[in-house]
Design a protein around this motif. Structure first.
Motif, PDB file in Angstrom:
ATOM      1  N   ARG A   1       0.712  -1.256   0.071  1.00 40.03           N
ATOM      2  CA  ARG A   1       0.116   0.038  -0.001  1.00 40.03           C
ATOM      3  C   ARG A   1       0.895   1.203   0.006  1.00 40.03           C
ATOM      4  O   ARG A   1       0.573   2.320  -0.490  1.00 40.03           O
ATOM      5  N   HIS A   2       2.058   1.100   0.542  1.00 41.76           N
ATOM      6  CA  HIS A   2       2.918   2.203   0.476  1.00 41.76           C
ATOM      7  C   HIS A   2       4.040   2.302  -0.611  1.00 41.76           C
ATOM      8  O   HIS A   2       4.314   3.540  -0.957  1.00 41.76           O
ATOM      9  N   LEU A   3       4.291   1.276  -1.017  1.00 40.37           N
ATOM     10  CA  LEU A   3       5.450   1.351  -1.845  1.00 40.37           C
ATOM     11  C   LEU A   3       5.222   0.616  -3.360  1.00 40.37           C
ATOM     12  O   LEU A   3       5.776   1.038  -4.408  1.00 40.37           O
ATOM     13  N   GLY A   4       3.889   0.039  -3.667  1.00 37.96           N
ATOM     14  CA  GLY A   4       3.605  -0.373  -4.763  1.00 37.96           C
ATOM     15  C   GLY A   4       4.442  -1.313  -5.381  1.00 37.96           C
ATOM     16  O   GLY A   4       4.676  -1.282  -6.789  1.00 37.96           O
TER      17      GLY A   4
ATOM     18  N   LYS B   1       2.104 -16.950  -0.738  1.00 37.97           N
ATOM     19  CA  LYS B   1       1.727 -16.492  -2.049  1.00 37.97           C
ATOM     20  C   LYS B   1       0.461 -16.452  -2.539  1.00 37.97           C
ATOM     21  O   LYS B   1      -0.194 -15.163  -2.578  1.00 37.97           O
ATOM     22  N   PRO B   2      -0.466 -17.348  -2.314  1.00 39.02           N
ATOM     23  CA  PRO B   2      -2.053 -17.349  -2.543  1.00 39.02           C
ATOM     24  C   PRO B   2      -2.599 -16.139  -1.485  1.00 39.02           C
ATOM     25  O   PRO B   2      -3.722 -15.514  -1.940  1.00 39.02           O
ATOM     26  N   ARG B   3      -2.189 -16.219  -0.430  1.00 34.51           N
ATOM     27  CA  ARG B   3      -2.889 -15.189   0.411  1.00 34.51           C
ATOM     28  C   ARG B   3      -2.753 -13.863  -0.032  1.00 34.51           C
ATOM     29  O   ARG B   3      -3.539 -12.996   0.110  1.00 34.51           O
ATOM     30  N   VAL B   4      -1.390 -13.623  -0.392  1.00 29.57           N
ATOM     31  CA  VAL B   4      -1.126 -12.146  -0.604  1.00 29.57           C
ATOM     32  C   VAL B   4      -2.189 -11.986  -2.177  1.00 29.57           C
ATOM     33  O   VAL B   4      -2.509 -11.068  -2.368  1.00 29.57           O
ATOM     34  N   ALA B   5      -2.030 -12.885  -3.017  1.00 27.12           N
ATOM     35  CA  ALA B   5      -2.782 -12.653  -3.948  1.00 27.12           C
ATOM     36  C   ALA B   5      -4.297 -12.519  -3.859  1.00 27.12           C
ATOM     37  O   ALA B   5      -4.988 -11.378  -4.398  1.00 27.12           O
ATOM     38  N   ARG B   6      -4.929 -13.246  -2.806  1.00 28.37           N
ATOM     39  CA  ARG B   6      -6.227 -12.825  -2.484  1.00 28.37           C
ATOM     40  C   ARG B   6      -6.567 -11.509  -1.883  1.00 28.37           C
ATOM     41  O   ARG B   6      -7.443 -10.801  -2.210  1.00 28.37           O
ATOM     42  N   LEU B   7      -5.709 -11.079  -1.022  1.00 30.34           N
ATOM     43  CA  LEU B   7      -5.783  -9.824  -0.150  1.00 30.34           C
ATOM     44  C   LEU B   7      -5.471  -8.499  -1.336  1.00 30.34           C
ATOM     45  O   LEU B   7      -6.278  -7.658  -1.233  1.00 30.34           O
ATOM     46  N   LEU B   8      -4.733  -8.840  -2.183  1.00 30.93           N
ATOM     47  CA  LEU B   8      -4.293  -7.799  -3.213  1.00 30.93           C
ATOM     48  C   LEU B   8      -5.607  -7.711  -4.012  1.00 30.93           C
ATOM     49  O   LEU B   8      -6.072  -6.469  -4.496  1.00 30.93           O
ATOM     50  N   ALA B   9      -6.265  -8.858  -4.483  1.00 34.08           N
ATOM     51  CA  ALA B   9      -7.432  -8.575  -5.400  1.00 34.08           C
ATOM     52  C   ALA B   9      -8.788  -8.137  -4.758  1.00 34.08           C
ATOM     53  O   ALA B   9      -9.448  -7.617  -5.032  1.00 34.08           O
ATOM     54  N   ALA B  10      -8.762  -8.294  -3.439  1.00 34.05           N
ATOM     55  CA  ALA B  10      -9.709  -7.802  -2.490  1.00 34.05           C
ATOM     56  C   ALA B  10      -9.696  -6.344  -2.487  1.00 34.05           C
ATOM     57  O   ALA B  10     -10.806  -5.732  -2.129  1.00 34.05           O
ATOM     58  N   LYS B  11      -8.599  -5.752  -2.643  1.00 33.22           N
ATOM     59  CA  LYS B  11      -8.398  -4.332  -2.577  1.00 33.22           C
ATOM     60  C   LYS B  11      -8.800  -3.657  -3.805  1.00 33.22           C
ATOM     61  O   LYS B  11      -8.861  -2.451  -3.923  1.00 33.22           O
TER      62      LYS B  11
END
Length: 347
Positions: free
Chosen positions: A304-307, A337-347
Motif C-alpha cells: 500500500r505504501h511502496l507499490g 503467495k496465495p494469501r497475498v494474491a487474495r488480499l490484493l485482489a480484494a483491495k
C-alpha cells in the motif's frame, strides 16, 4: 505480486558452536533453490558475500547450476557487487546461465555492497567506491544494451574494450538489470534516470518509510522519459515463515544473535539484545517473521505504501537449520503467495 527468497549462503553450526563446511552451505543453498522452484516460488536471489559464515561468493556459478536444475523460477543476483568485479565476466556468467535456462529467467542486480570485504580481497581502494560503481555500471549497461556481440567501451577503472566480442549473448538479446540500494536517495534517482528497476534492501526500521524513495525513483524515471514495465520496485527484507509466529521467532532469533555478534566485531556494534530483535518482528517494523497469515498481511500493507511488485525474504543467517529454511520456502510458496494474491485482489 511476486513472492521470493534470497540468501548469501549460511554455514551450519555443530552442537558445540563450531562451524561446518562452507561447501555444505553452498550445497544447501542449491537445494533450497531447487525446492523453491518445485513448490512454486516466483523468485530466488543469490547475494554476494565472501565470509566464512556467508560463503555465496559466486552468484553467477550458483545461478547457472540452478538454471539447469529448475524450470519456472526467476533467478538473479541479490546483489552482484559490481564495483569490485569485472562487468564483462558478470555479464558473461549470467548470459551463460540465461542460455542454460532457455531464456527469460535470469536477472542481474547490480549493487555497491553494504559490506566492504571485496575491496581488500580484490585489491581495490575503498576511496574509489563511488567511481568504481559508476563506471562499472556504465560498462555493464553498455554490454547489455549492445545490439551486436562486439562491444566498445572506455573508462579509467579498467582497460578499454576496443570493438571486441563479448559472448554469449542472452537468449532474448539482453537481461533485466536492477539497481540495488539500501535506501540511498541518489541511488533511487539514478535508477529512475537510467530507466532501470530498483530493489530496496530493508534490514531495519520501518519499511513504509521507504515510500518517499520509491516516489523519488518513479518521479526521476518520469522526468527522464522512462515509462512502462521496466519501472518497477522490489523489496528484500529479513523474514522467516513457520506454522506459528512464535515458532518463527524462536527459529530466527539464534541466527540473528550469531549474525549480529559477527558483524559487531567488524563494525563495533553493541552486543545484540533480545528486546531489539523483538522490536523488529511486529508490524510496522522490518522483520517479516510469522505465520503465513501474518506475513501475507504485512506484505500487502507494505505494498500500500511502496507499490512494489516483488517481495523476497532472507531467513538463513547465523546457522539457521536447513529444515527451517526449507519449510519457510514451502510456506512462502504454498501459503503466503496465495494469501497475498487474495488480499490484493480484494483491495
Amino acid at each position: 505480486m511476486e513472492i521470493g527468497a534470497y540468501s548469501f549462503g549460511d554455514t551450519q553450526l555443530n552442537l558445540d558452536g563450531s562451524s561446518r563446511s562452507t561447501a555444505e552451505a553452498v550445497k544447501n543453498l542449491f537445494d533450497a533453490i531447487v525446492l523453491a522452484d518445485q513448490v512454486g516460488l516466483d523468485y530466488f536471489g543469490v547475494g554476494e558475500h565472501h565470509t566464512a559464515s556467508m560463503p555465496a561468493s559466486s552468484p553467477g556459478a550458483l545461478i547457472a547450476a540452478a538454471a539447469a536444475a529448475t524450470t519456472q523460477i526467476t533467478l538473479g543476483s541479490a546483489a552482484s557487487i559490481i564495483g569490485t568485479d569485472d562487468p564483462v565476466r558478470v555479464f558473461q556468467q549470467f548470459a551463460t546461465a540465461d542460455a542454460i535456462s532457455g531464456g527469460g529467467r535470469i536477472e542481474i542486480t547490480a549493487g555497491r555492497g553494504s559490506s566492504v570485504e571485496t575491496f581488500p580481497l580484490f585489491g581495490f581502494d575503498l576511496n574509489d567506491y563511488d567511481e568504481l560503481y559508476a563506471q562499472k555500471l556504465d560498462l555493464l549497461l553498455t554490454l547489455n544494451n549492445s545490439r551486436t556481440e562486439n562491444v566498445t567501451w572506455s573508462g579509467t577503472v579498467r582497460p578499454p574494450i576496443p570493438n571486441l566480442a563479448v559472448v554469449p549473448r542472452p537468449v532474448s538479446g539482453s537481461l533485466p538489470i536492477w539497481i540495488a540500494t539500501g535506501g540511498s536517495a541518489p541511488s533511487s534517482a539514478r535508477a529512475g534516470r537510467l530507466g532501470l528497476p530498483i530493489s530496496y534492501g530493508i534490514i531495519g526500521g520501518q519499511p513504509h518509510r521507504f515510500a518517499p524513495l520509491a516516489n523519488l525513483y518513479r518521479q526521476s524515471a518520469q522526468q527522464a522519459g522512462h515509462t512502462g514495465n521496466n519501472i518497477k520496485v522490489s523489496v528484500a527484507t529479513f523474514g522467516l515463515v513457520a506454522p506459528t509466529k512464535q515458532e518463527a521467532i524462536d527459529r530466527l532469533y539464534p541466527g540473528w544473535v550469531n549474525l549480529n555478534l559477527e558483524m559487531g566485531k567488524l563494525r563495533g556494534w553493541p552486543a545484540p539484545q533480545r528486546r531489539d530483535f523483538l522490536a523488529q518482528v511486529d508490524a510496522p517494523n522490518a522483520y517479516f517473521v510469522g505465520d503465513p497469515d501474518d506475513v501475507a498481511e504485512r506484505i500487502v500493507e507494505l505494498h500500500r505504501h511502496l507499490g512494489h511488485m516483488r517481495h523476497f525474504l532472507q531467513g538463513d543467517h547465523g546457522g539457521l537449520p536447513q529444515e527451517h529454511l526449507l519449510e519457510s520456502i514451502s510456506l512462502l510458496a504454498t501459503e503466503v503467495k496465495p494469501r497475498v494474491a487474495r488480499l490484493l485482489a480484494a483491495k
